[in-house]
Structures are given as structure tokens and as C-alpha cells.
Design a protein around this motif. Structure first.
Motif, PDB file in Angstrom:
ATOM      1  N   GLY A   1       0.827  -1.212   0.000  1.00 25.29           N
ATOM      2  CA  GLY A   1       0.000   0.000   0.000  1.00 25.29           C
ATOM      3  C   GLY A   1       0.855   1.254   0.000  1.00 25.29           C
ATOM      4  N   LEU A   2       1.904   1.253   0.828  1.00 26.04           N
ATOM      5  CA  LEU A   2       2.786   2.422   0.888  1.00 26.04           C
ATOM      6  C   LEU A   2       3.504   2.639  -0.439  1.00 26.04           C
ATOM      7  CD1 LEU A   2       4.468   2.296   4.433  1.00 26.04           C
ATOM      8  CD2 LEU A   2       2.841   3.989   3.530  1.00 26.04           C
ATOM      9  N   ALA A   3       3.949   1.542  -1.043  1.00 19.41           N
ATOM     10  CA  ALA A   3       4.673   1.667  -2.313  1.00 19.41           C
ATOM     11  C   ALA A   3       3.774   2.302  -3.379  1.00 19.41           C
ATOM     12  CB  ALA A   3       5.164   0.298  -2.784  1.00 19.41           C
ATOM     13  N   VAL A   4       2.551   1.774  -3.480  1.00 15.29           N
ATOM     14  CA  VAL A   4       1.637   2.311  -4.494  1.00 15.29           C
ATOM     15  C   VAL A   4       1.293   3.767  -4.178  1.00 15.29           C
ATOM     16  CG1 VAL A   4      -0.654   2.092  -5.529  1.00 15.29           C
ATOM     17  CG2 VAL A   4       0.681   0.050  -5.031  1.00 15.29           C
ATOM     18  N   SER A   5       0.922   4.034  -2.927  1.00 13.33           N
ATOM     19  CA  SER A   5       0.521   5.410  -2.579  1.00 13.33           C
ATOM     20  C   SER A   5       1.672   6.378  -2.792  1.00 13.33           C
ATOM     21  CB  SER A   5       0.080   5.511  -1.123  1.00 13.33           C
ATOM     22  OG  SER A   5      -0.643   4.386  -0.765  1.00 13.33           O
ATOM     23  N   GLY A   6       2.896   5.917  -2.415  1.00 15.47           N
ATOM     24  CA  GLY A   6       4.059   6.782  -2.585  1.00 15.47           C
ATOM     25  C   GLY A   6       4.255   7.146  -4.043  1.00 15.47           C
ATOM     26  N   PHE A   7       4.102   6.165  -4.903  1.00 21.26           N
ATOM     27  CA  PHE A   7       4.288   6.435  -6.316  1.00 21.26           C
ATOM     28  C   PHE A   7       3.214   7.391  -6.849  1.00 21.26           C
ATOM     29  CE2 PHE A   7       3.041   5.350 -10.675  1.00 21.26           C
ATOM     30  CZ  PHE A   7       4.125   5.915 -11.308  1.00 21.26           C
ATOM     31  N   ILE A   8       1.949   7.103  -6.489  1.00 26.59           N
ATOM     32  CA  ILE A   8       0.857   7.942  -6.988  1.00 26.59           C
ATOM     33  C   ILE A   8       1.046   9.379  -6.492  1.00 26.59           C
ATOM     34  CG2 ILE A   8      -1.652   8.312  -7.004  1.00 26.59           C
ATOM     35  CD1 ILE A   8      -1.014   5.780  -8.391  1.00 26.59           C
ATOM     36  N   LEU A   9       1.382   9.507  -5.212  1.00 23.85           N
ATOM     37  CA  LEU A   9       1.613  10.838  -4.651  1.00 23.85           C
ATOM     38  C   LEU A   9       2.728  11.551  -5.422  1.00 23.85           C
ATOM     39  CD1 LEU A   9       1.214  12.930  -2.331  1.00 23.85           C
ATOM     40  CD2 LEU A   9       3.085  11.758  -1.143  1.00 23.85           C
ATOM     41  N   GLY A  10       3.846  10.834  -5.631  1.00 25.80           N
ATOM     42  CA  GLY A  10       4.975  11.426  -6.343  1.00 25.80           C
ATOM     43  C   GLY A  10       4.593  11.866  -7.741  1.00 25.80           C
ATOM     44  N   MET A  11       3.854  10.999  -8.419  1.00 29.45           N
ATOM     45  CA  MET A  11       3.467  11.297  -9.796  1.00 29.45           C
ATOM     46  C   MET A  11       2.547  12.519  -9.848  1.00 29.45           C
ATOM     47  SD  MET A  11       4.711   9.575 -12.230  1.00 29.45           S
ATOM     48  CE  MET A  11       4.726  10.448 -13.752  1.00 29.45           C
ATOM     49  N   ASN A  12       1.625  12.614  -8.879  1.00 29.26           N
ATOM     50  CA  ASN A  12       0.725  13.766  -8.874  1.00 29.26           C
ATOM     51  C   ASN A  12       1.466  15.059  -8.568  1.00 29.26           C
ATOM     52  OD1 ASN A  12      -1.618  12.469  -9.635  1.00 29.26           O
ATOM     53  ND2 ASN A  12      -2.169  11.921  -7.544  1.00 29.26           N
ATOM     54  N   LEU A  13       2.384  14.987  -7.594  1.00 26.99           N
ATOM     55  CA  LEU A  13       3.188  16.179  -7.284  1.00 26.99           C
ATOM     56  C   LEU A  13       3.980  16.610  -8.510  1.00 26.99           C
ATOM     57  CD1 LEU A  13       4.586  15.264  -3.734  1.00 26.99           C
ATOM     58  CD2 LEU A  13       2.856  16.996  -4.308  1.00 26.99           C
ATOM     59  N   LEU A  14       4.593  15.627  -9.155  1.00 27.69           N
ATOM     60  CA  LEU A  14       5.410  15.935 -10.321  1.00 27.69           C
ATOM     61  C   LEU A  14       4.543  16.485 -11.457  1.00 27.69           C
ATOM     62  CD1 LEU A  14       8.447  15.600 -10.963  1.00 27.69           C
ATOM     63  CD2 LEU A  14       7.794  13.615 -12.338  1.00 27.69           C
ATOM     64  N   GLY A  15       3.364  15.891 -11.634  1.00 23.78           N
ATOM     65  CA  GLY A  15       2.451  16.368 -12.681  1.00 23.78           C
ATOM     66  C   GLY A  15       2.078  17.821 -12.458  1.00 23.78           C
ATOM     67  N   ASP A  16       1.764  18.154 -11.194  1.00 26.94           N
ATOM     68  CA  ASP A  16       1.423  19.552 -10.886  1.00 26.94           C
ATOM     69  C   ASP A  16       2.587  20.478 -11.195  1.00 26.94           C
ATOM     70  OD1 ASP A  16      -1.178  19.261 -10.110  1.00 26.94           O
ATOM     71  OD2 ASP A  16      -0.669  18.819  -8.015  1.00 26.94           O
ATOM     72  N   ALA A  17       3.794  20.047 -10.776  1.00 23.84           N
ATOM     73  CA  ALA A  17       4.973  20.883 -11.000  1.00 23.84           C
ATOM     74  C   ALA A  17       5.229  21.062 -12.492  1.00 23.84           C
ATOM     75  CB  ALA A  17       6.190  20.264 -10.313  1.00 23.84           C
ATOM     76  N   LEU A  18       5.061  19.972 -13.250  1.00 28.65           N
ATOM     77  CA  LEU A  18       5.254  20.071 -14.701  1.00 28.65           C
ATOM     78  C   LEU A  18       4.251  21.050 -15.309  1.00 28.65           C
ATOM     79  CD1 LEU A  18       5.866  16.327 -15.641  1.00 28.65           C
ATOM     80  CD2 LEU A  18       7.445  18.221 -16.048  1.00 28.65           C
ATOM     81  N   GLY A  19       3.006  20.953 -14.820  1.00 27.82           N
ATOM     82  CA  GLY A  19       1.979  21.884 -15.305  1.00 27.82           C
ATOM     83  C   GLY A  19       2.399  23.330 -15.063  1.00 27.82           C
ATOM     84  N   ASP A  20       2.891  23.594 -13.837  1.00 28.70           N
ATOM     85  CA  ASP A  20       3.355  24.952 -13.518  1.00 28.70           C
ATOM     86  C   ASP A  20       4.489  25.368 -14.434  1.00 28.70           C
ATOM     87  OD1 ASP A  20       1.526  24.985 -11.547  1.00 28.70           O
ATOM     88  OD2 ASP A  20       2.939  24.620  -9.903  1.00 28.70           O
ATOM     89  N   TYR A  21       5.410  24.416 -14.663  1.00 29.83           N
ATOM     90  CA  TYR A  21       6.576  24.758 -15.481  1.00 29.83           C
ATOM     91  C   TYR A  21       6.149  25.179 -16.881  1.00 29.83           C
ATOM     92  CZ  TYR A  21      10.879  24.336 -18.111  1.00 29.83           C
ATOM     93  OH  TYR A  21      11.949  24.598 -18.931  1.00 29.83           O
ATOM     94  N   PHE A  22       5.269  24.389 -17.477  1.00 27.70           N
ATOM     95  CA  PHE A  22       4.883  24.700 -18.854  1.00 27.70           C
ATOM     96  C   PHE A  22       4.011  25.949 -18.908  1.00 27.70           C
ATOM     97  CE2 PHE A  22       5.943  20.154 -19.426  1.00 27.70           C
ATOM     98  CZ  PHE A  22       6.968  20.350 -20.336  1.00 27.70           C
ATOM     99  N   GLU A  23       3.285  26.186 -17.813  1.00 29.25           N
ATOM    100  CA  GLU A  23       2.477  27.408 -17.761  1.00 29.25           C
ATOM    101  C   GLU A  23       3.375  28.645 -17.789  1.00 29.25           C
ATOM    102  OE1 GLU A  23      -0.757  29.184 -18.281  1.00 29.25           O
ATOM    103  OE2 GLU A  23      -0.790  27.017 -17.988  1.00 29.25           O
ATOM    104  N   GLN A  24       4.425  28.631 -16.979  1.00 28.27           N
ATOM    105  CA  GLN A  24       5.286  29.806 -16.910  1.00 28.27           C
ATOM    106  C   GLN A  24       6.210  29.906 -18.117  1.00 28.27           C
ATOM    107  OE1 GLN A  24       8.717  29.661 -14.269  1.00 28.27           O
ATOM    108  NE2 GLN A  24       9.354  28.237 -15.858  1.00 28.27           N
ATOM    109  N   ALA A  25       6.439  28.792 -18.808  1.00 31.10           N
ATOM    110  CA  ALA A  25       7.356  28.818 -19.950  1.00 31.10           C
ATOM    111  C   ALA A  25       6.678  29.353 -21.198  1.00 31.10           C
ATOM    112  CB  ALA A  25       7.892  27.403 -20.220  1.00 31.10           C
ATOM    113  N   ARG A  26       5.379  29.554 -21.111  1.00 36.39           N
ATOM    114  CA  ARG A  26       4.646  30.005 -22.273  1.00 36.39           C
ATOM    115  C   ARG A  26       5.135  31.332 -22.813  1.00 36.39           C
ATOM    116  NH1 ARG A  26      -0.655  28.246 -23.725  1.00 36.39           N
ATOM    117  NH2 ARG A  26      -0.385  26.066 -23.399  1.00 36.39           N
TER     118      ARG A  26
END
Ligand code: ATP
Ligand code: MG
Lengths: 346, 283
Positions: free
Chosen positions: B258-283
Motif C-alpha cells: 500500500g505504501l509503495a503504491v501510494s508513494g508512487f501515486i503521490l509522487g506522480m501527482n506532485l510531479l504532474g502539478d509541478a510540470l503543469g506549472d513549469y509549462f504554464e510559466q514557460a509560455r
């Protein structure tokens, strides 16, 4: 003088409009309505008019980014108004556009070098990386930039620098006609003059013919040999620049000129809002002369009969029943400041 | 053109620096996951499938870092194997959904008109399919396997990619640089491929990170239900299923997965948000 490079005859472009969501397109918006003119080789024709009068649509038709609804466009004797996309391809290198918004005219994801390289390779004009590199450097130098700009992204450039890249891209195909649609109106006033001078210099060096579109009479004066005035899809006056700025024949042209204190650079960037009253909708253009609803010297005939564009000598054409180089008493009266009615421009 | 190469390198380093600053946890979790997916099985200290009932259900030790499962297999080694499987699930879904969805959306949005109308309806229909039912049907028709289960999830991801790429294509359709390309004589297909598509990279990467995370969750669920990875092969889902009968005796089995899966999902969501911010500001 040889035959004109471009001859536009009875050009029309209409867009279907829906009057309500429930009905199919029933009416037509006549963006360009029966416009005729010619541009000689090496000449710059300036086109002016208020926002929405159809300047860009005309430019897009001439550059064949869109298909005219009717009429003819002869380029160097060849009819291009109805060529198919495939037939147009070889024609494209002869006519290139310079766009208004330097923010959106360059692909934000591409480096300047790539943008220019693609212009060179799309039609296979210059092949081989080394030869392309050399040509890219040459193009950049032609527009006053150092070759190191090839590595930059559009967002790393100023507005003026971007517009220079836009011009370099247009020059890449060695066109004979440049259609510049408001090439400086998005730029700071201080930069405008630089870009205008660049266009002028390039035109002389390369023997270009130019259709130069602007809503700014001051800008047009700077570059044009002849000036055309558009109103609601129609060409209402066409005259050599000197004569035009001296004494225009059409009351609309006079109103336009009166509204722009030319020497004042701050006023030049402003959109032209010459006369009170809004421009009527091009979906429901007024009967008779289209300008009669706002014209200070309109008579009864103006609301009934549309005046054709007629020759008034010395290459001056105007579409007005009362065309005259002299402003009437009524026009000068109107031009006096009327604070209560003063309309704020945008 | 050395200048071109240099600035490009600076661009990628810029992204990395941004992610480290904006979302160090997300970046660390996702990096850890993908490292273990790629290299983990090579470095697994024990076999993932060999059973040894004498060693069943042991707690953590120097020999078995995370203990052993009911059949005496090393949990840490199986976890590494499961992360490989999850990585495959991620890849299959992002490839199917990304390629098919992006192509559909790009085409529909870029060309407009009737093409857009037809493609949009097809995408809507696809969106209406319940993923789990599609997975059951595909697995029933073929057989239960990771690939078959993930094809179903990949199909379900198509609408997400199609929606995003279509809306970007529509935004870009009338931009002046598209007209400029047309004016240079570029064909419509070339315009879609070379002018429009590169401008979608940002939004597509963001969607890929979220849908990829979903894929890992789906893989776990479908394998848990027996529709995906089959025993004795390890996967988050099959490990959870084996753990559930021993919840009272050895709860750490389920908790670790459970921890392994949750850790990955959490990481992926955090990274996805950060990527979204990056591309937003790079416009
Ligand atoms: N694709 C289109 N579909 C429908 N109507 C259009 C389209 N393009 C232009 N028009 C209409 O045609 C008229 C002329 O537009 P056009 O863009 O040519 O004017 P313009 O003189 O260039 O104005 P501006 O100074 O604002 O650029 C306007 O009423 C505009 O709304
Ligand atoms: Mg315009």
C-alpha cells in the motif's frame, strides 16, 4: 511602365453568418466588397481604414491564405484567385506575408534558426545544412541581426527583434511581393520607425513590391508611394501619396486625416476613430454610399445611389458623388472641438 | 550552429532545476520508482518466485529486508519485480492513450469541420465505456495478462489525451505562425506535425503523468481481481491479494505494498502539478 505586378479586379470575400443559433447561415458578411486596384513593380501601396473595414481579409486574399468569393487576382499575369492548394504551392514563394503580432507570428517552440531553416526547406529552395546555415546568417544580417540570433527562442527576443525575424522569414523565399498586414502596430512607437525603415531599405535593395496595410495614416505615409482608403469593405479613395496627404478627395479620407495629428508620435499609435458614430455592420451595409450615415456632406442622392470609384485625373480615384480636394464649410465646422460630443477613442 | 546546441542543453537543465525546487519529494519518489522499475529486478537479492515454506511470514531481517510472504518469498525482491510490472503498465497506457489520443485530437482540432465532429463523437463514446468492463471483456476474449488488461486501460486513456490535444490544436489553429507556415507552402499534415504538435508537449506531459499514475492504480486493481498479472509473478495487485488473508498475522505485507503504491501515486501527482506549472510559466 511595364504591366503591374498585381492586379486585383472586383475582389469579393463574404463570410456566411448565422443570425441565430437555430437557423442556418442566412446572411453574408461582406468583408471585402468589389475592390479593384493594381500595384506596379517596385511600388508600395499603402492601405488604410478603420478596424473591421476588411484590410486583413483583403491581404489574406491577395496572399491566398484564403480563397476569394469572387473576382480576380492577377499576379504577374497569372490568375491566382482560384488556384487549388496544390497549384498554389509553387506560387507561394512569390508572395510572402509579414504579420501584425510578433508574439504569435513565430512558433514559440522553435528557435529562430529552425524557423528560418524551415522556410528555406519547405519548398526545397535551399538544401544542404551548410548552405542553409549560410543563408540563415545572411537573412539575419539583412534584417539587422547578428547570426547568433539563430540560437534564440522567440520569447528571448524583443518585439522589434521578433518582427525582424518575421521579415527575415518572409524574405527567405525571395518573394517579389510582400504583403505586410499592420507590421508595426503592435510595436512601441520608438521601434516602429526602425522597422519601417528596415522595410523601406529592403524594398529598395531587393526591388520588392509591397502591399502595406495599417490603420495608421502616419505610418502609411512613411512608406507608401500610393495610398488606398478602405471603408466597410470598399475602396473609397486611391491616390499618389503626396497628392493624398496634400488634399484627399473623399470626405472620409479628410476625416481620417483630420483625426490624426501626424507630427505627434504619441497619437500615431492610436487606432483611428475619426468621426462620431460607429462603423455600420458589414452584414447590413447602408444602401447607396456606405459612408453616408456618417458623412458630413451627404446629400439625398448619397443614400440612394452608390458612387463608383472614378478617375479624377493625375491617378487620383475616389468614390464620392461630391469628390473634391476642398473641405466643405460643414466639414470644417464639424472638425472644431465639441467637448460635449467628444468621443473617446479606444 | 553550436549556439543552438548550447541553449537547448540549458533548457533541459532549467526544467530539472525547476522540478527540484518546486517538487523535490515528487521528483524523488518518481525517480526512485522508475529506477527500481528499470534496474530493480537485476539487483533483487532473492528470487521473486521460488517458494520456501520454512521461511514463510518472517519479519524484516538482514537477510530479508522487508520480511517474507506466506510462501516464504522475499518481499523486497517481489516489490522490485512489482515496480517493473507497474512501470510496464505505465508505459503501455501512456503509449496507447498518448499516441492514439493525441493523433485523434490533433487531427480533429487542427482540421475542424466534419472531421472534428466525427472524431469528437467517437471519443465521447470511448469515454462512456467503463474501464473495468472493457478489461473484463478483453481478458475474457483473450486471456488474463498484464498487456491485455493494460490495453483496456490504454483505450480508456485515449479520451483524456484527445481532449487536451484537440483544445490546444483549436487554440493554435488561427495563430499567425500557422498562417505563416501555410504561406510558405507547408501542407496541412506538416503543419499539424511540425507546428502544432510541439506546442502540445507541455499539456500532454501533464496528462501522461496523471494517466500513467492511474494506470499503475488500475494495474494493481485488475491484478488484485485476477484479471492482470497471474501468480506466481509479482505485482502490486497480486501481492495485495496474497497479503489480505494474512492481515491479522502479518499486516506489514499489505502495508508495504500500500505504501509503495501510494508513494508512487503521490509522487506522480506532485510531479504532474509541478510540470503543469513549469509549462504554464514557460509560455
Ligand atoms: N473568418 C471570418 N469569419 C467571419 N467574419 C470574418 C472573418 N474574418 C473577418 N471577418 C469579418 O470581416 C470584417 C473585416 O475583418 P478584417 O479582419 O479584414 O478587418 P481589418 O480591417 O483587418 O480590421 P483590424 O484593423 O481590426 O485588423 C470584420 O467585420 C470581421 O468581423
Ligand atoms: Mg486586420
Amino acid at each position: 511602365m511595364s504591366a503591374p505586378l498585381v492586379t486585383v479586379k472586383n475582389l469579393k470575400k463574404t463570410f456566411p453568418v448565422r443570425e441565430s443559433v437555430f437557423r442556418r447561415a442566412t446572411r453574408e458578411l461582406r468583408a471585402v466588397d468589389d475592390v479593384s486596384f493594381a500595384v506596379s513593380r517596385g511600388e508600395t501601396l499603402g492601405l488604410v481604414g478603420e478596424s473591421g473595414c476588411g484590410k486583413s481579409t483583403l491581404a489574406r486574399c491577395v496572399a491566398r491564405l484564403t480563397e476569394p468569393s469572387d473576382g480576380s487576382i492577377l499576379f504577374d499575369g497569372q490568375e491566382i484567385a482560384r488556384l487549388s492548394t496544390r497549384e498554389l504551392r509553387p506560387m507561394r514563394r512569390n508572395i510572402q506575408l509579414v504579420f501584425q503580432d510578433p508574439m504569435s507570428s513565430l512558433n514559440p517552440r522553435k528557435r529562430v534558426g529552425t524557423i528560418l531553416r524551415e522556410a528555406l526547406s519547405i519548398q526545397g529552395l535551399v538544401s544542404g545544412r551548410a548552405r542553409q546555415d549560410a543563408r540563415i546568417a545572411e537573412l539575419l544580417e539583412q534584417v539587422g541581426l547578428s547570426p547568433t540570433f539563430a540560437g534564440r527562442l522567440p520569447r528571448e527576443l524583443s518585439g522589434g527583434q521578433r518582427q525582424r525575424i518575421g521579415i527575415a522569414r518572409a524574405l527567405a523565399l525571395e518573394p517579389r511581393l510582400i504583403v505586410a498586414d499592420e507590421p508595426v502596430s503592435a510595436l512601441d512607437v520608438s521601434v516602429q520607425a526602425q522597422i519601417l525603415n528596415l522595410l523601406k531599405d529592403l524594398q529598395e535593395q531587393l526591388g520588392l513590391t509591397m502591399l502595406f496595410i495599417s490603420h495608421d495614416l502616419g505610418v502609411v505615409r512613411h512608406v507608401s508611394d500610393r495610398v488606398g482608403v478602405m471603408y466597410l469593405g470598399k475602396l473609397v479613395e486611391l491616390a499618389p501619396a503626396d497628392a493624398f496627404y496634400e488634399a484627399p478627395l473623399h470626405p472620409y479620407s479628410r476625416a481620417l486625416l483630420a483625426s490624426v495629428p501626424l507630427p505627434d508620435p504619441a497619437a500615431r499609435g492610436r487606432a483611428v476613430r475619426p468621426i462620431e458614430g460607429d462603423m455600420p455592420s458589414p452584414i447590413y451595409p447602408p444602401a447607396g454610399c456606405r459612408f453616408h450615415t456618417r458623412c458630413p456632406i451627404a446629400q439625398e442622392i448619397c443614400s440612394r445611389t452608390e458612387p463608383p470609384l472614378t478617375d479624377h485625373g493625375n491617378g487620383r480615384l475616389a468614390a464620392c458623388h461630391f469628390a473634391s480636394p476642398f473641405a466643405s464649410a460643414r466639414e470644417t465646422e464639424r472638425a472644431a472641438p465639441q467637448p460635449s460630443q467628444a468621443k473617446m477613442g479606444d | 550552429m553550436s549556439a543552438v546546441v548550447q541553449t537547448r542543453r540549458r533548457g533541459n537543465a532549467g526544467l530539472l532545476r525547476f522540478l527540484i525546487r518546486r517538487s523535490p519529494l515528487g521528483l524523488a519518489l518518481v525517480t526512485l520508482f522508475f529506477l527500481s522499475a528499470v534496474f530493480g529486478p537485476h539487483f533483487a537479492p532473492h528470487s521473486m518466485t521460488d517458494t520456501n515454506l520454512a521461511m514463510a511470514l518472517q519479519g524484516p531481517s538482514a537477510e530479508h529486508w522487508l520480511g517474507t510472504d506466506p510462501l516464504g518469498r522475499d518481499v523486497f525482491s517481489r516489490l522490485l519485480g512489482a515496480s517493473r510490472v507497474a512501470g510496464q503498465a505505465f508505459l503501455i497506457v501512456v503509449l496507447i492513450g498518448g499516441i492514439a489520443g493525441t493523433a485523434l485530437g490533433l487531427f480533429a482540432g487542427g482540421r475542424g469541420g466534419l472531421i472534428d465532429l466525427v472524431v469528437s463523437r467517437v471519443v465521447e463514446i470511448l469515454q462512456g465505456f467503463p474501464t473495468i468492463l472493457v478489461a473484463i471483456v478483453i481478458v475474457a476474449l483473450l486471456n488474463p495478462s498484464l498487456t491485455n488488461a493494460m490495453v483496456a486501460v490504454g483505450l480508456a486513456a485515449i479520451p483524456d489525451f484527445a481532449r487536451v490535444s484537440r483544445s490546444v490544436a483549436i487554440q493554435l489553429r488561427d495563430r499567425e505562425f500557422i498562417q505563416a507556415a501555410r504561406g510558405l507552402g507547408a501542407g496541412e499534415m506538416r503543419i499539424l506535425w511540425s507546428e502544432v504538435l510541439p506546442n502540445m508537449a507541455g499539456p500532454l506531459v501533464v496528462i501522461a503523468s496523471f494517466d500513467g499514475a492511474q494506470a499503475v492504480l488500475w494495474e494493481a486493481s485488475l491484478s488484485f481481481l485476477g484479471l492482470g498479472v497471474q501468480p506466481p509473478d509479482p505485482s502490486f495487485g497480486s501481492m495485495l491479494r496474497e497479503a489480505q488473508n494474512y492481515l491479522a498475522i502479518q499486516p506489514s505485507l499489505a502495508i508495504i505494498v500500500g505504501l509503495a503504491v501510494s508513494g508512487f501515486i503521490l509522487g506522480m501527482n506532485l510531479l504532474g502539478d509541478a510540470l503543469g506549472d513549469y509549462f504554464e510559466q514557460a509560455r
